[in-house]
Write a protein that holds these residues in place. Structure first.
Motif, PDB file in Angstrom:
ATOM      1  N   UNK A   1       0.807  -1.218   0.000  1.00 54.29           N
ATOM      2  CA  UNK A   1       0.000   0.000   0.000  1.00 54.29           C
ATOM      3  C   UNK A   1       0.842   1.271   0.000  1.00 54.29           C
ATOM      4  N   UNK A   2       1.888   1.336   0.829  1.00 53.27           N
ATOM      5  CA  UNK A   2       2.682   2.568   0.896  1.00 53.27           C
ATOM      6  C   UNK A   2       3.440   2.820  -0.400  1.00 53.27           C
ATOM      7  N   UNK A   3       3.908   1.743  -1.047  1.00 50.93           N
ATOM      8  CA  UNK A   3       4.644   1.887  -2.299  1.00 50.93           C
ATOM      9  C   UNK A   3       3.712   2.312  -3.427  1.00 50.93           C
ATOM     10  N   UNK A   4       2.501   1.765  -3.424  1.00 49.60           N
ATOM     11  CA  UNK A   4       1.525   2.114  -4.454  1.00 49.60           C
ATOM     12  C   UNK A   4       1.043   3.556  -4.297  1.00 49.60           C
ATOM     13  N   UNK A   5       0.939   4.013  -3.068  1.00 46.17           N
ATOM     14  CA  UNK A   5       0.553   5.417  -2.850  1.00 46.17           C
ATOM     15  C   UNK A   5       1.621   6.360  -3.398  1.00 46.17           C
ATOM     16  N   UNK A   6       2.890   5.988  -3.219  1.00 45.98           N
ATOM     17  CA  UNK A   6       3.969   6.801  -3.784  1.00 45.98           C
ATOM     18  C   UNK A   6       3.909   6.807  -5.314  1.00 45.98           C
ATOM     19  N   UNK A   7       3.640   5.629  -5.892  1.00 45.38           N
ATOM     20  CA  UNK A   7       3.527   5.537  -7.345  1.00 45.38           C
ATOM     21  C   UNK A   7       2.356   6.373  -7.852  1.00 45.38           C
TER      22      UNK A   7
END
Length: 404
Positions: free
Chosen positions: A210-216
């Motif tokens: 989730x945190x990586x996808x939010x950055x993307x």
């Protein structure tokens, strides 16, 4: 999913003797060892499928060599470099292993390669992908068989940029494999006039993206490049769908994906993905014959890694037979001088930096209504000749190669 669990890697070591009694003296028979992933994120793309592929190659050679049964052992490296190095050392030094195959991650491959160099024994990498294996870390005793991060970056990455995907954000597995994908694909994007807007790195075998996808998502990049593999790629795609990345206009790029990933995702979720593979079971009569034979044993079609493991083991055994010896130098010489023509490729050859050069294929994943049968997942977009797909020999910084 095919896997085996054990408390230690040594406990998973299984000895198999083909073509006769188990009375062959250690060090006399040709002996193959497989170091793989049987319990973690890469077990689907290699795992027991790779074991079965080696068995098939041994069977196709008649099960014997130089009047003795061909021997085969395998063990789980638990994706740990120290375990890979320890097992490789023990096998080469004390257990009469002549060739080690598979190696599921770049870190395990590079660690085991050091043992291969120390004992001057053959190693064939069929799962790990870092282009450093035939680049700055190349070895005179190692062959890299299936694909690498350079070949995938240049087939998938360049195709996507040409079609307007000129801004990228990477979700990257935080070890050499992921770093190599991000580096090699990023270079392709920049060379084509695109931009890399950033990256987020996650641990191997991660559950929550989730945190990586939010950055993307916040980067506004047109393309979210998945610089990971196996279960990590599957989880990234599933959670990206839940987060609405694709619905919001961003596209996912599966730089290293396998048919087993598509099977796990299903065509409804995977449709339209552009992927590159070295093998697909439904390309021609030759690939279909091997795919169907593998399916009879494993109840699933082979990944490119599993087909390549068959190819590499078979080529090694053919070379030993042609050399009339299992000694490293004459076998490697035969492996390099003999074209690779089998169920995996009909145009392969082994280069002096260890790279086995062959065609790569660019596919688009079919829509559910386009699929006519189980495992009918790909539409062929292009065949990329090996000389175009893989890094030029002069550009790899392999210390074995003399450049002017």
């Amino acid at each position: 999913m095919f896997f085996a669990k054990a408390a230690t890697a040594a406990a998973l070591c299984v000895a198999i003797t083909f073509g006769g009694s188990a009375s062959a003296q250690t060090g006399s028979a040709v002996k193959i060892g497989l170091l793989g992933d049987f319990s973690s994120v890469y077990s689907d793309i290699g795992g027991m499928g790779n074991v079965e592929a080696v068995k098939m190659a041994i069977e196709d050679m008649g099960g014997t060599m130089f009047g003795r049964p061909i021997e085969f052992i395998h063990a789980d490296v638990q994706n740990k470099a120290d375990i890979a190095a320890s097992l490789a050392r023990r096998w080469y030094e004390n257990e009469g292993v002549d060739m080690i195959i598979d190696l599921p991650t770049s870190a395990t491959a590079l660690a085991a390669m050091e043992m291969s160099k120390r004992f001057e024994k053959i190693m064939i990498v069929t799962d790990a992908a870092s282009s450093d294996i035939t680049g700055k870390s190349c070895s005179p005793y190692t062959a890299h068989w299936t694909y690498d991060t350079y070949s995938n970056a240049h087939t998938v990455g360049s195709a996507i940029v040409k079609n307007g995907g000129d801004t990228w954000f990477f979700i990257t597995a935080d070890y050499l494999f992921g770093h190599s994908i991000e580096r090699d694909t990023g270079e392709v994007v920049k060379a084509a006039g695109g931009k890399v807007l950033g990256s987020a790195r996650h641990p191997l075998n991660n559950a929550d993206f989730s945190s990586y996808l939010l950055q993307a998502q916040s980067s506004k990049a047109k393309i979210v490049g998945m610089a990971n593999g196996g279960g990590d790629t599957i989880n990234t795609i599933k959670q990206a769908t839940e987060f609405g990345l694709v619905a919001g206009g961003q596209k996912l790029a599966g730089i290293v994906m396998f048919i087993s990933d598509i099977h796990s995702l299903g065509l409804k979720m995977a449709k339209g993905l552009i992927v590159t593979e070295a093998y697909y079971w439904d390309l021609n009569d030759r690939t279909r014959a091997f795919g169907n034979r593998f399916f009879e044993r494993m109840k699933r079609m082979p990944t490119m890694n599993q087909a390549a493991t068959y190819s590499a083991a078979l080529h090694y055994l053919k070379a030993a037979k042609a050399a009339g010896s299992k000694d490293t130098a004459p076998v490697l010489a035969k492996m390099r001088e003999t074209p690779v023509r089998d169920a995996f490729t009909d145009n392969g050859y082994l280069r002096e930096d260890g790279r086995m050069v062959h065609s790569m294929f660019l596919f688009e994943v079919k829509k559910p209504e386009e699929s006519k049968a189980p495992w009918d997942y790909y539409k062929l977009l292009a065949e990329v000749p090996g000389e175009q797909a893989f890094r030029p020999l002069k550009d790899g910084n392999c210390p074995l190669i003399k450049t002017n």
